[in-house]
Design a protein around this motif. Sequence first.
Motif, PDB file in Angstrom:
ATOM      1  N   ALA A 184      -5.370   6.727  11.578  1.00  0.00           N
ATOM      2  CA  ALA A 184      -4.881   6.781  10.192  1.00  0.00           C
ATOM      3  C   ALA A 184      -5.052   8.183   9.622  1.00  0.00           C
ATOM      4  CB  ALA A 184      -5.645   5.782   9.344  1.00  0.00           C
ATOM      5  N   GLN A 185      -4.313   8.481   8.556  1.00  0.00           N
ATOM      6  CA  GLN A 185      -4.422   9.790   7.883  1.00  0.00           C
ATOM      7  C   GLN A 185      -5.018   9.602   6.491  1.00  0.00           C
ATOM      8  OE1 GLN A 185      -3.432  12.264   9.803  1.00  0.00           O
ATOM      9  NE2 GLN A 185      -2.676  10.799  11.302  1.00  0.00           N
ATOM     10  N   ASN A 186      -5.700  10.626   6.030  1.00  0.00           N
ATOM     11  CA  ASN A 186      -6.332  10.569   4.716  1.00  0.00           C
ATOM     12  C   ASN A 186      -5.358  10.434   3.550  1.00  0.00           C
ATOM     13  OD1 ASN A 186      -9.234  12.130   5.415  1.00  0.00           O
ATOM     14  ND2 ASN A 186      -9.130  10.656   3.777  1.00  0.00           N
ATOM     15  N   ASP A 187      -4.139  10.987   3.739  1.00  0.00           N
ATOM     16  CA  ASP A 187      -3.216  11.006   2.608  1.00  0.00           C
ATOM     17  C   ASP A 187      -2.336   9.764   2.552  1.00  0.00           C
ATOM     18  OD1 ASP A 187      -1.808  11.465   4.861  1.00  0.00           O
ATOM     19  OD2 ASP A 187      -0.902  13.360   4.228  1.00  0.00           O
ATOM     20  N   MET A 188      -2.668   8.765   3.357  1.00  0.00           N
ATOM     21  CA  MET A 188      -1.858   7.553   3.335  1.00  0.00           C
ATOM     22  C   MET A 188      -2.192   6.711   2.119  1.00  0.00           C
ATOM     23  SD  MET A 188      -1.979   6.605   7.355  1.00  0.00           S
ATOM     24  CE  MET A 188      -2.298   4.956   6.940  1.00  0.00           C
ATOM     25  N   PHE A 189      -1.208   5.963   1.625  1.00  0.00           N
ATOM     26  CA  PHE A 189      -1.482   5.048   0.534  1.00  0.00           C
ATOM     27  C   PHE A 189      -2.232   3.844   1.096  1.00  0.00           C
ATOM     28  CE2 PHE A 189      -0.404   1.166  -1.699  1.00  0.00           C
ATOM     29  CZ  PHE A 189      -0.927   1.476  -2.933  1.00  0.00           C
ATOM     30  N   MET A 190      -3.395   3.576   0.523  1.00  0.00           N
ATOM     31  CA  MET A 190      -4.217   2.469   1.040  1.00  0.00           C
ATOM     32  C   MET A 190      -4.218   1.298   0.068  1.00  0.00           C
ATOM     33  SD  MET A 190      -5.578   3.168   3.891  1.00  0.00           S
ATOM     34  CE  MET A 190      -5.672   4.792   4.620  1.00  0.00           C
ATOM     35  N   PRO A 191      -3.966   0.101   0.552  1.00  0.00           N
ATOM     36  CA  PRO A 191      -4.117  -1.052  -0.341  1.00  0.00           C
ATOM     37  C   PRO A 191      -5.600  -1.272  -0.634  1.00  0.00           C
ATOM     38  CG  PRO A 191      -3.717  -1.779   1.912  1.00  0.00           C
ATOM     39  CD  PRO A 191      -3.630  -0.283   1.931  1.00  0.00           C
ATOM     40  N   LYS A 192      -5.906  -1.822  -1.786  1.00  0.00           N
ATOM     41  CA  LYS A 192      -7.305  -2.151  -2.089  1.00  0.00           C
ATOM     42  C   LYS A 192      -7.448  -3.668  -2.020  1.00  0.00           C
ATOM     43  CE  LYS A 192      -8.831   2.018  -3.067  1.00  0.00           C
ATOM     44  NZ  LYS A 192      -8.703   2.570  -1.705  1.00  0.00           N
ATOM     45  N   PRO A 193      -8.596  -4.150  -1.551  1.00  0.00           N
ATOM     46  CA  PRO A 193      -8.751  -5.611  -1.520  1.00  0.00           C
ATOM     47  C   PRO A 193      -8.768  -6.184  -2.941  1.00  0.00           C
ATOM     48  CG  PRO A 193     -10.788  -4.525  -0.831  1.00  0.00           C
ATOM     49  CD  PRO A 193      -9.761  -3.457  -1.005  1.00  0.00           C
ATOM     50  N   LEU A 194      -8.368  -7.442  -3.043  1.00  0.00           N
ATOM     51  CA  LEU A 194      -8.358  -8.107  -4.344  1.00  0.00           C
ATOM     52  C   LEU A 194      -9.797  -8.298  -4.815  1.00  0.00           C
ATOM     53  CD1 LEU A 194      -6.178  -9.472  -6.185  1.00  0.00           C
ATOM     54  CD2 LEU A 194      -7.000 -11.625  -5.241  1.00  0.00           C
ATOM     55  N   PHE A 239      -3.282  -9.876   0.620  1.00  0.00           N
ATOM     56  CA  PHE A 239      -3.284  -9.247   1.940  1.00  0.00           C
ATOM     57  C   PHE A 239      -1.879  -9.265   2.554  1.00  0.00           C
ATOM     58  CE2 PHE A 239      -3.230 -10.312   6.523  1.00  0.00           C
ATOM     59  CZ  PHE A 239      -3.490  -9.048   7.017  1.00  0.00           C
ATOM     60  N   ILE A 240      -1.225 -10.407   2.470  1.00  0.00           N
ATOM     61  CA  ILE A 240       0.108 -10.528   3.079  1.00  0.00           C
ATOM     62  C   ILE A 240       1.056  -9.506   2.430  1.00  0.00           C
ATOM     63  CG2 ILE A 240       2.117 -12.057   3.396  1.00  0.00           C
ATOM     64  CD1 ILE A 240      -0.110 -13.203   5.029  1.00  0.00           C
ATOM     65  N   ASP A 241       0.991  -9.422   1.099  1.00  0.00           N
ATOM     66  CA  ASP A 241       1.884  -8.489   0.389  1.00  0.00           C
ATOM     67  C   ASP A 241       1.549  -7.043   0.686  1.00  0.00           C
ATOM     68  OD1 ASP A 241       3.234 -10.483  -0.775  1.00  0.00           O
ATOM     69  OD2 ASP A 241       2.265 -10.323  -2.753  1.00  0.00           O
ATOM     70  N   ALA A 242       0.262  -6.704   0.547  1.00  0.00           N
ATOM     71  CA  ALA A 242      -0.092  -5.287   0.483  1.00  0.00           C
ATOM     72  C   ALA A 242      -0.473  -4.667   1.815  1.00  0.00           C
ATOM     73  CB  ALA A 242      -1.253  -5.109  -0.510  1.00  0.00           C
ATOM     74  N   ALA A 243      -1.043  -5.432   2.732  1.00  0.00           N
ATOM     75  CA  ALA A 243      -1.624  -4.798   3.917  1.00  0.00           C
ATOM     76  C   ALA A 243      -1.049  -5.266   5.248  1.00  0.00           C
ATOM     77  CB  ALA A 243      -3.142  -5.008   3.909  1.00  0.00           C
ATOM     78  N   LEU A 244      -0.604  -6.513   5.323  1.00  0.00           N
ATOM     79  CA  LEU A 244      -0.154  -7.045   6.616  1.00  0.00           C
ATOM     80  C   LEU A 244       0.896  -6.165   7.316  1.00  0.00           C
ATOM     81  CD1 LEU A 244      -0.188  -9.263   8.819  1.00  0.00           C
ATOM     82  CD2 LEU A 244       1.507 -10.516   7.463  1.00  0.00           C
ATOM     83  N   PRO A 245       1.899  -5.628   6.589  1.00  0.00           N
ATOM     84  CA  PRO A 245       2.923  -4.866   7.299  1.00  0.00           C
ATOM     85  C   PRO A 245       2.361  -3.716   8.145  1.00  0.00           C
ATOM     86  CG  PRO A 245       3.687  -5.369   5.096  1.00  0.00           C
ATOM     87  CD  PRO A 245       2.250  -5.812   5.163  1.00  0.00           C
ATOM     88  N   LEU A 246       1.265  -3.111   7.709  1.00  0.00           N
ATOM     89  CA  LEU A 246       0.700  -2.006   8.500  1.00  0.00           C
ATOM     90  C   LEU A 246      -0.585  -2.403   9.234  1.00  0.00           C
ATOM     91  CD1 LEU A 246       1.393   1.041   6.146  1.00  0.00           C
ATOM     92  CD2 LEU A 246       2.526   0.475   8.307  1.00  0.00           C
ATOM     93  N   PHE A 247      -0.937  -3.696   9.168  1.00  0.00           N
ATOM     94  CA  PHE A 247      -2.162  -4.177   9.825  1.00  0.00           C
ATOM     95  C   PHE A 247      -2.194  -3.782  11.295  1.00  0.00           C
ATOM     96  CE2 PHE A 247      -4.132  -7.386  12.551  1.00  0.00           C
ATOM     97  CZ  PHE A 247      -5.422  -7.454  12.044  1.00  0.00           C
ATOM     98  N   GLY A 248      -1.081  -3.981  11.986  1.00  0.00           N
ATOM     99  CA  GLY A 248      -1.052  -3.709  13.422  1.00  0.00           C
ATOM    100  C   GLY A 248      -1.229  -2.233  13.723  1.00  0.00           C
ATOM    101  N   ASP A 249      -0.385  -1.419  13.100  1.00  0.00           N
ATOM    102  CA  ASP A 249      -0.406   0.019  13.396  1.00  0.00           C
ATOM    103  C   ASP A 249      -1.809   0.609  13.324  1.00  0.00           C
ATOM    104  OD1 ASP A 249       2.266  -0.329  13.491  1.00  0.00           O
ATOM    105  OD2 ASP A 249       2.789   1.199  12.002  1.00  0.00           O
ATOM    106  N   TYR A 250      -2.548   0.245  12.273  1.00  0.00           N
ATOM    107  CA  TYR A 250      -3.834   0.922  12.033  1.00  0.00           C
ATOM    108  C   TYR A 250      -5.039   0.036  12.294  1.00  0.00           C
ATOM    109  CZ  TYR A 250      -0.586   4.225  10.148  1.00  0.00           C
ATOM    110  OH  TYR A 250       0.466   5.093  10.038  1.00  0.00           O
ATOM    111  N   GLN A 251      -4.831  -0.988  13.111  1.00  0.00           N
ATOM    112  CA  GLN A 251      -5.902  -1.956  13.370  1.00  0.00           C
ATOM    113  C   GLN A 251      -7.150  -1.301  13.966  1.00  0.00           C
ATOM    114  OE1 GLN A 251      -4.411  -5.098  15.835  1.00  0.00           O
ATOM    115  NE2 GLN A 251      -6.275  -6.284  15.634  1.00  0.00           N
ATOM    116  N   ASP A 252      -6.976  -0.283  14.775  1.00  0.00           N
ATOM    117  CA  ASP A 252      -8.121   0.336  15.444  1.00  0.00           C
ATOM    118  C   ASP A 252      -8.562   1.642  14.780  1.00  0.00           C
ATOM    119  OD1 ASP A 252      -7.958  -1.725  17.182  1.00  0.00           O
ATOM    120  OD2 ASP A 252      -7.463  -0.542  18.965  1.00  0.00           O
ATOM    121  N   ALA A 253      -7.949   1.966  13.644  1.00  0.00           N
ATOM    122  CA  ALA A 253      -8.264   3.255  13.013  1.00  0.00           C
ATOM    123  C   ALA A 253      -9.520   3.163  12.149  1.00  0.00           C
ATOM    124  CB  ALA A 253      -7.082   3.687  12.148  1.00  0.00           C
ATOM    125  N   MET A 254     -10.164   4.306  11.959  1.00  0.00           N
ATOM    126  CA  MET A 254     -11.312   4.393  11.047  1.00  0.00           C
ATOM    127  C   MET A 254     -11.147   5.653  10.209  1.00  0.00           C
ATOM    128  SD  MET A 254     -14.402   3.510  13.713  1.00  0.00           S
ATOM    129  CE  MET A 254     -13.823   4.515  15.063  1.00  0.00           C
TER     130      MET A 254
END
Length: 504
Positions: A184-194, A239-254
């Motif tokens: 992942a990159q620092n400048d990416m838009f990150m969803p926040k948990p509810l 989660f489904i709305d905000a994060a699921l679409p990119l869940f796969g791509d960045y699943q292993d990122a920190m």
Amino acid sequence: PGRIILILGDQLSHDLPSLQIGDPQKDCLLMAEVAEEASYVPHHKKKLAFVFSAMRHFADELTAAGWNLQYVRLNDPDNSGSLIGELDRALEQFTATEVLVTEPGEYRLREALNTWSGPARITMLDDSRFLASHDMFRSWAEGRKQLRMEYFYRDMRRKTGLLMQGDAPEGGKWNYDSENRKPAQNDMFMPKPLRCDPDRITQDVLELVEHRFPSNFGRLTPFWFAVTRAAALKALDHFIDAALPLFGDYQDAMLDGEPFLYHSLLSQYINIGLLNPLEVCRRAERAYYEGHAPLNAVEGFIRQIIGWREYMRGIYWLKMPGYTSENALGAGRDLPEFYWSGETKMACMAAAITQTRDEAYAHHIQRLMVTGNFAMLAGIDPHQVHEWYLAVYADAYEWVEAPNVIGMSQFADGGLLGSKPYAASGNYINKMSNYCTTCTYDVKQKTGPKACPFNPLYWDFLIRNREKLSKNPRLMQPYRTWDRMSAEKQQEYLISAEKVLNSL
Ligand code: FAD
Ligand code: DLZ
Ligand code: SF4
């Protein structure tokens, strides 16, 4: 006379089998906050508050639905301190000849109930919230030389019909993991948990926890977990709305400062019973068919739940008792103090531990490749590692925690669960995160006082365990690399590792 239906703290589901067959006119429900469950490990403060608050909310919902319910609070003067004690006490008050309970998630508690010699008969019902029954898993495992999650997972896909087109997997492949390893990159838009505001009930519980468990690990506030099914459903939607679409791509990122990334933060809600695992998967599947989320994300997410989660439970019940004391590599070092304080110069470890302290959460790769990897490389006693994980995460129950820790992360079961140890040097962490950019240590240096500790420990681990690991076909390559090193280089690695280990 009716029955007593005992409902455990992680059975907060309205469709629980014992509630399904219970009779609100005749039966009496029993729920109890007890010292024994609250202290079999020193749970994180947020985890305690989560369990008690969710229990109290669920009890109110059951009462509102017309059930006769006995709720014992932790501070009630007559509280005996254990679930068995509370069962005995309830039977003194109600004349019941039968106790109904949905099978506990943990072996310890199932044993306690099975060996109970109280004045009523116990009927234990299978927990219908799991896809694979104990019998089903056992017969799947029987006769296989090697147990591998992937094949079990395919059976669960067929059984549920999730992402299936007839007999074939959606998109033609069962598994899209190869697309799921982007850093992942620092400048990416990150969803926040509810985040949910604590209500009166939660505030009472927060006071209780602070008062009764002042020195337990973890920050209690801000406390924002959902504690009802309605709120957990909102968290699922979010989660489904905000994060699921990119869940796969960045699943292993920190990423430093981003504890949640695109993860769901749903495990604690699923494990305690507020969300049903299959409903969560169906919701994700719908997002795929509606074109909201790509297949690699949805398949990856569903695999974690009907694959890994179910598989872990199967392994647990196949191998208990005894699984939690396995130690195939004979590791015996004490857990370093910094697992509790976060005070270490290793930036990746400090980030994972302080985040665990603050949130009772770390995502999978942090648990596996940072804190877990370090413990295994350093040869920490796996039982101590197991107790740490069981204490510090809001989603931790032994049936899912132990196979993840003992099996997947520490290789203490000798390879039953994973085909090779998840051992990695600093290079992996550097590739998947930005922690190394601010670290005191240099990930590029292999040995010496500035070198990333993971680097010499990686080789020391392999050499320390050579007899047990060198025949593993998946480790041939690193052992060959070692053998090609000069004796001098090898010596430098081992000396550096010794210095790291002595400093723990
Ligand atoms: P996401 O990344 O959003 O994943 C979605 C869901 O998949 C999770 O909510 C969870 O239900 C399920 N899932 C994903 N991976 C696993 C897995 N390996 N095993 C079981 N379920 C999985 N998970 C727990 O629920 N309780 C634990 O005590 C626990 N201890 C762990 C210890 C170690 C050392 C490791 C490596 C993993 C552990 N896990 C545990 C698995 C995993 O790390 C968590 O389920 C996940 O991080 C929870 O966060 P999330 O809901 O944001 O997950
Ligand atoms: C985790 C937990 C805690 C902290 N407290 C309680 C409790 O007071 N009463 C209760 O019934 N359950 C609690 N639990 C959850 C149990 O530990 C869980 O039901 C068993 O470990 C079986 O999975
Ligand atoms: Fe972790 Fe090593 Fe990177 Fe520091 S240099 S953050 S210890 S991997």
